[in-house]
Design a protein around this motif. Sequence first.
Motif, PDB file in Angstrom:
ATOM      1  N   PRO A 212       0.836  -1.210   0.000  1.00 42.77           N
ATOM      2  CA  PRO A 212       0.000   0.000   0.000  1.00 42.77           C
ATOM      3  C   PRO A 212       0.866   1.254   0.000  1.00 42.77           C
ATOM      4  O   PRO A 212       2.096   1.190   0.066  1.00 42.77           O
ATOM      5  CB  PRO A 212      -0.783  -0.131   1.310  1.00 42.77           C
ATOM      6  CG  PRO A 212       0.098  -0.952   2.188  1.00 42.77           C
ATOM      7  CD  PRO A 212       0.785  -1.930   1.279  1.00 42.77           C
ATOM      8  N   GLU A 213       0.226   2.403  -0.077  1.00 39.18           N
ATOM      9  CA  GLU A 213       0.956   3.662  -0.070  1.00 39.18           C
ATOM     10  C   GLU A 213       1.725   3.815   1.247  1.00 39.18           C
ATOM     11  O   GLU A 213       1.177   3.600   2.326  1.00 39.18           O
ATOM     12  CB  GLU A 213       0.003   4.847  -0.234  1.00 39.18           C
ATOM     13  CG  GLU A 213      -0.477   5.041  -1.659  1.00 39.18           C
ATOM     14  CD  GLU A 213       0.667   5.330  -2.614  1.00 39.18           C
ATOM     15  OE1 GLU A 213       1.490   6.216  -2.301  1.00 39.18           O
ATOM     16  OE2 GLU A 213       0.752   4.657  -3.654  1.00 39.18           O
ATOM     17  N   PRO A 214       2.995   4.187   1.174  1.00 39.47           N
ATOM     18  CA  PRO A 214       3.791   4.306   2.397  1.00 39.47           C
ATOM     19  C   PRO A 214       3.695   5.681   3.034  1.00 39.47           C
ATOM     20  O   PRO A 214       3.170   6.632   2.435  1.00 39.47           O
ATOM     21  CB  PRO A 214       5.208   4.063   1.895  1.00 39.47           C
ATOM     22  CG  PRO A 214       5.197   4.665   0.521  1.00 39.47           C
ATOM     23  CD  PRO A 214       3.811   4.384  -0.031  1.00 39.47           C
ATOM     24  N   GLU A 215       4.230   5.771   4.222  1.00 38.44           N
ATOM     25  CA  GLU A 215       4.427   7.049   4.915  1.00 38.44           C
ATOM     26  C   GLU A 215       5.865   7.480   4.649  1.00 38.44           C
ATOM     27  O   GLU A 215       6.795   6.688   4.774  1.00 38.44           O
ATOM     28  CB  GLU A 215       4.190   6.838   6.410  1.00 38.44           C
ATOM     29  CG  GLU A 215       4.645   7.947   7.316  1.00 38.44           C
ATOM     30  CD  GLU A 215       4.623   7.523   8.772  1.00 38.44           C
ATOM     31  OE1 GLU A 215       5.568   7.872   9.516  1.00 38.44           O
ATOM     32  OE2 GLU A 215       3.676   6.815   9.176  1.00 38.44           O
ATOM     33  N   ALA A 216       6.071   8.734   4.265  1.00 34.94           N
ATOM     34  CA  ALA A 216       7.424   9.237   4.026  1.00 34.94           C
ATOM     35  C   ALA A 216       8.102   9.583   5.347  1.00 34.94           C
ATOM     36  O   ALA A 216       7.457  10.053   6.287  1.00 34.94           O
ATOM     37  CB  ALA A 216       7.395  10.464   3.126  1.00 34.94           C
ATOM     38  N   GLU A 217       9.394   9.325   5.428  1.00 37.53           N
ATOM     39  CA  GLU A 217      10.151   9.620   6.643  1.00 37.53           C
ATOM     40  C   GLU A 217      10.051  11.100   7.013  1.00 37.53           C
ATOM     41  O   GLU A 217      10.003  11.452   8.187  1.00 37.53           O
ATOM     42  CB  GLU A 217      11.618   9.221   6.435  1.00 37.53           C
ATOM     43  CG  GLU A 217      12.500   9.404   7.647  1.00 37.53           C
ATOM     44  CD  GLU A 217      13.952   9.050   7.377  1.00 37.53           C
ATOM     45  OE1 GLU A 217      14.727   8.980   8.350  1.00 37.53           O
ATOM     46  OE2 GLU A 217      14.323   8.852   6.191  1.00 37.53           O
TER      47      GLU A 217
ATOM     48  N   LEU B 221       7.411  -2.232   7.439  1.00 37.81           N
ATOM     49  CA  LEU B 221       8.442  -2.483   6.439  1.00 37.81           C
ATOM     50  C   LEU B 221       9.122  -1.171   6.069  1.00 37.81           C
ATOM     51  O   LEU B 221       8.457  -0.134   5.950  1.00 37.81           O
ATOM     52  CB  LEU B 221       7.837  -3.105   5.173  1.00 37.81           C
ATOM     53  CG  LEU B 221       7.094  -4.433   5.314  1.00 37.81           C
ATOM     54  CD1 LEU B 221       6.640  -4.916   3.943  1.00 37.81           C
ATOM     55  CD2 LEU B 221       7.955  -5.481   5.988  1.00 37.81           C
ATOM     56  N   LEU B 222      10.434  -1.233   5.864  1.00 34.04           N
ATOM     57  CA  LEU B 222      11.213  -0.049   5.506  1.00 34.04           C
ATOM     58  C   LEU B 222      11.749  -0.186   4.088  1.00 34.04           C
ATOM     59  O   LEU B 222      12.174  -1.269   3.677  1.00 34.04           O
ATOM     60  CB  LEU B 222      12.382   0.130   6.478  1.00 34.04           C
ATOM     61  CG  LEU B 222      12.051   0.143   7.970  1.00 34.04           C
ATOM     62  CD1 LEU B 222      13.334   0.275   8.789  1.00 34.04           C
ATOM     63  CD2 LEU B 222      11.084   1.277   8.311  1.00 34.04           C
ATOM     64  N   ARG B 223      11.746   0.907   3.342  1.00 36.79           N
ATOM     65  CA  ARG B 223      12.342   0.961   2.007  1.00 36.79           C
ATOM     66  C   ARG B 223      13.137   2.252   1.910  1.00 36.79           C
ATOM     67  O   ARG B 223      12.567   3.338   1.856  1.00 36.79           O
ATOM     68  CB  ARG B 223      11.264   0.959   0.914  1.00 36.79           C
ATOM     69  CG  ARG B 223      10.398  -0.289   0.870  1.00 36.79           C
ATOM     70  CD  ARG B 223      11.177  -1.481   0.315  1.00 36.79           C
ATOM     71  NE  ARG B 223      10.309  -2.642   0.163  1.00 36.79           N
ATOM     72  CZ  ARG B 223      10.007  -3.484   1.144  1.00 36.79           C
ATOM     73  NH1 ARG B 223      10.507  -3.275   2.347  1.00 36.79           N
ATOM     74  NH2 ARG B 223       9.223  -4.526   0.924  1.00 36.79           N
ATOM     75  N   ASP B 224      14.459   2.139   1.890  1.00 40.03           N
ATOM     76  CA  ASP B 224      15.316   3.325   1.811  1.00 40.03           C
ATOM     77  C   ASP B 224      16.041   3.351   0.470  1.00 40.03           C
ATOM     78  O   ASP B 224      17.255   3.508   0.408  1.00 40.03           O
ATOM     79  CB  ASP B 224      16.323   3.319   2.974  1.00 40.03           C
ATOM     80  CG  ASP B 224      16.806   4.720   3.328  1.00 40.03           C
ATOM     81  OD1 ASP B 224      16.196   5.701   2.864  1.00 40.03           O
ATOM     82  OD2 ASP B 224      17.797   4.829   4.081  1.00 40.03           O
ATOM     83  N   LEU B 225      15.269   3.204  -0.604  1.00 42.18           N
ATOM     84  CA  LEU B 225      15.848   3.102  -1.942  1.00 42.18           C
ATOM     85  C   LEU B 225      16.136   4.457  -2.569  1.00 42.18           C
ATOM     86  O   LEU B 225      16.924   4.552  -3.514  1.00 42.18           O
ATOM     87  CB  LEU B 225      14.911   2.310  -2.862  1.00 42.18           C
ATOM     88  CG  LEU B 225      14.558   0.887  -2.401  1.00 42.18           C
ATOM     89  CD1 LEU B 225      13.579   0.248  -3.376  1.00 42.18           C
ATOM     90  CD2 LEU B 225      15.804   0.036  -2.254  1.00 42.18           C
ATOM     91  N   GLY B 226      15.477   5.495  -2.099  1.00 40.10           N
ATOM     92  CA  GLY B 226      15.705   6.834  -2.637  1.00 40.10           C
ATOM     93  C   GLY B 226      16.862   7.524  -1.921  1.00 40.10           C
ATOM     94  O   GLY B 226      17.616   6.915  -1.165  1.00 40.10           O
ATOM     95  N   PHE B 227      16.966   8.827  -2.135  1.00 36.14           N
ATOM     96  CA  PHE B 227      18.087   9.588  -1.580  1.00 36.14           C
ATOM     97  C   PHE B 227      17.602  10.919  -1.041  1.00 36.14           C
ATOM     98  O   PHE B 227      16.691  11.530  -1.576  1.00 36.14           O
ATOM     99  CB  PHE B 227      19.164   9.804  -2.653  1.00 36.14           C
ATOM    100  CG  PHE B 227      19.762   8.513  -3.128  1.00 36.14           C
ATOM    101  CD1 PHE B 227      20.875   7.987  -2.509  1.00 36.14           C
ATOM    102  CD2 PHE B 227      19.177   7.807  -4.164  1.00 36.14           C
ATOM    103  CE1 PHE B 227      21.411   6.783  -2.922  1.00 36.14           C
ATOM    104  CE2 PHE B 227      19.692   6.601  -4.590  1.00 36.14           C
ATOM    105  CZ  PHE B 227      20.818   6.089  -3.960  1.00 36.14           C
TER     106      PHE B 227
ATOM    107  N   SER C 261      10.699   5.193   2.775  1.00 36.82           N
ATOM    108  CA  SER C 261       9.281   4.848   2.832  1.00 36.82           C
ATOM    109  C   SER C 261       9.039   3.902   4.007  1.00 36.82           C
ATOM    110  O   SER C 261       9.798   2.949   4.214  1.00 36.82           O
ATOM    111  CB  SER C 261       8.838   4.170   1.536  1.00 36.82           C
ATOM    112  OG  SER C 261       8.956   5.050   0.446  1.00 36.82           O
ATOM    113  N   ILE C 262       7.971   4.180   4.758  1.00 38.04           N
ATOM    114  CA  ILE C 262       7.616   3.372   5.920  1.00 38.04           C
ATOM    115  C   ILE C 262       6.217   2.810   5.690  1.00 38.04           C
ATOM    116  O   ILE C 262       5.248   3.557   5.555  1.00 38.04           O
ATOM    117  CB  ILE C 262       7.659   4.212   7.210  1.00 38.04           C
ATOM    118  CG1 ILE C 262       9.046   4.836   7.387  1.00 38.04           C
ATOM    119  CG2 ILE C 262       7.277   3.371   8.429  1.00 38.04           C
ATOM    120  CD1 ILE C 262       9.129   5.854   8.516  1.00 38.04           C
ATOM    121  N   TYR C 263       6.123   1.482   5.614  1.00 42.82           N
ATOM    122  CA  TYR C 263       4.848   0.807   5.373  1.00 42.82           C
ATOM    123  C   TYR C 263       4.346   0.214   6.679  1.00 42.82           C
ATOM    124  O   TYR C 263       5.005  -0.649   7.276  1.00 42.82           O
ATOM    125  CB  TYR C 263       5.017  -0.306   4.341  1.00 42.82           C
ATOM    126  CG  TYR C 263       5.480   0.163   2.987  1.00 42.82           C
ATOM    127  CD1 TYR C 263       4.568   0.439   1.981  1.00 42.82           C
ATOM    128  CD2 TYR C 263       6.837   0.318   2.716  1.00 42.82           C
ATOM    129  CE1 TYR C 263       4.992   0.860   0.726  1.00 42.82           C
ATOM    130  CE2 TYR C 263       7.269   0.743   1.474  1.00 42.82           C
ATOM    131  CZ  TYR C 263       6.346   1.018   0.484  1.00 42.82           C
ATOM    132  OH  TYR C 263       6.769   1.437  -0.755  1.00 42.82           O
TER     133      TYR C 263
END
Length: 360
Positions: free
Chosen positions: A31-36, A194-200, A84-86
């Motif tokens: 689903p849509e994540p929450e931004a840090e 779940l964490l996704r730190d793929l961006g910068f 991104s924080i899911y």
Amino acid sequence: MTTPAAAWIATNVAKMTARFNNRPSLFTPLPEPEAEYTPGQVTSRPALYEPEQLDRVTRCNLNRSLDFMMRLWTDTRWTEAPMSIYRLGPAVVLGGTVITPQARHRLRDDHVGFRRALKGSVRQPEIVLANSLQGLKFFGHWLGDDCTAFEAFRDYPALWSVRRHAWSDMAYYEGAFRQDWQEQDVMQTDNLILLRDLGFGRRKTERYRTLRRRLREHVRDRQASGKIVFIRRGASAKKREITNWDELRQRLEDRGISIVTPEGDTASFVQNILDASLVITVEGSQACHAIYALWEGGGLLVLQPPFQLHTAAQEWMRSLELHCGMVIGRTEQDGFSIDPDEVLSMVDRLLALTENREAV
């Protein structure tokens, strides 16, 4: 919340039913994540290249257009992409599958048998996973992205990981970064994050700098300080053959450039790249070593296969205010060739920009 055994049964029944009825995959996107944090605009230096080499490109990574790749390569202003924080709520994790009351999400192809699902599992009110789909498949994404996601939550008591590939360089970096990746294949929680730190962005850059500092505290003997090194692709990497490698290697060695290979003695490998002023390598996961190895103001030179051009390296380098350049090869029957004169010319261009001072 259902038990791991019940989730296993329901998932496997659904798989058989879908296969029998010729239905599409059971897995759904996250689903849509929450931004840090709220992203902002960042300025940066463009990367170096020779425009006449662009005619050699036959395909870009992820089937993106050459225009898209070159905009990233030459941008002087870009928008941050925070972690991104899911927040998925109640969930069971079975190997590489996340099961919630609403959906099933695939992290990786790692299946758990019924007997294992029946045994004890990690059961906590809240669990955080620092794994990304990309980081579970590619070493470079684990080193460059998942390690920073872990760092963001390193003091969280319920930080876990699904089982990962046993890359040979992984344990060394875990120790140097002081990260304890607790792996588990069966987990149950009332609130899975779940964490996704793929961006910068700014905070990822801060985490990069923290890990760079820890690596230097871990390694006292920096044999590469101020030198130029060429990192070959490791044994587990997909082959990207430089057809004129013997010629290129001889020209590099004549210039005094050290050639090193990962996936062996990692401690010795890191000693031989740490605080290098310039790293040269073929596009691929092994290039991620440069994120942590280059000294402040250093540069990364990426040798691009013309059938796999990728510009992610500039995202790493610009966020750390390091320099980046590329040389594009020519397609050959069994791979691609690289012109040594073009490589050494780009080496000189990058060296003219680098600041010869040690990282702190």
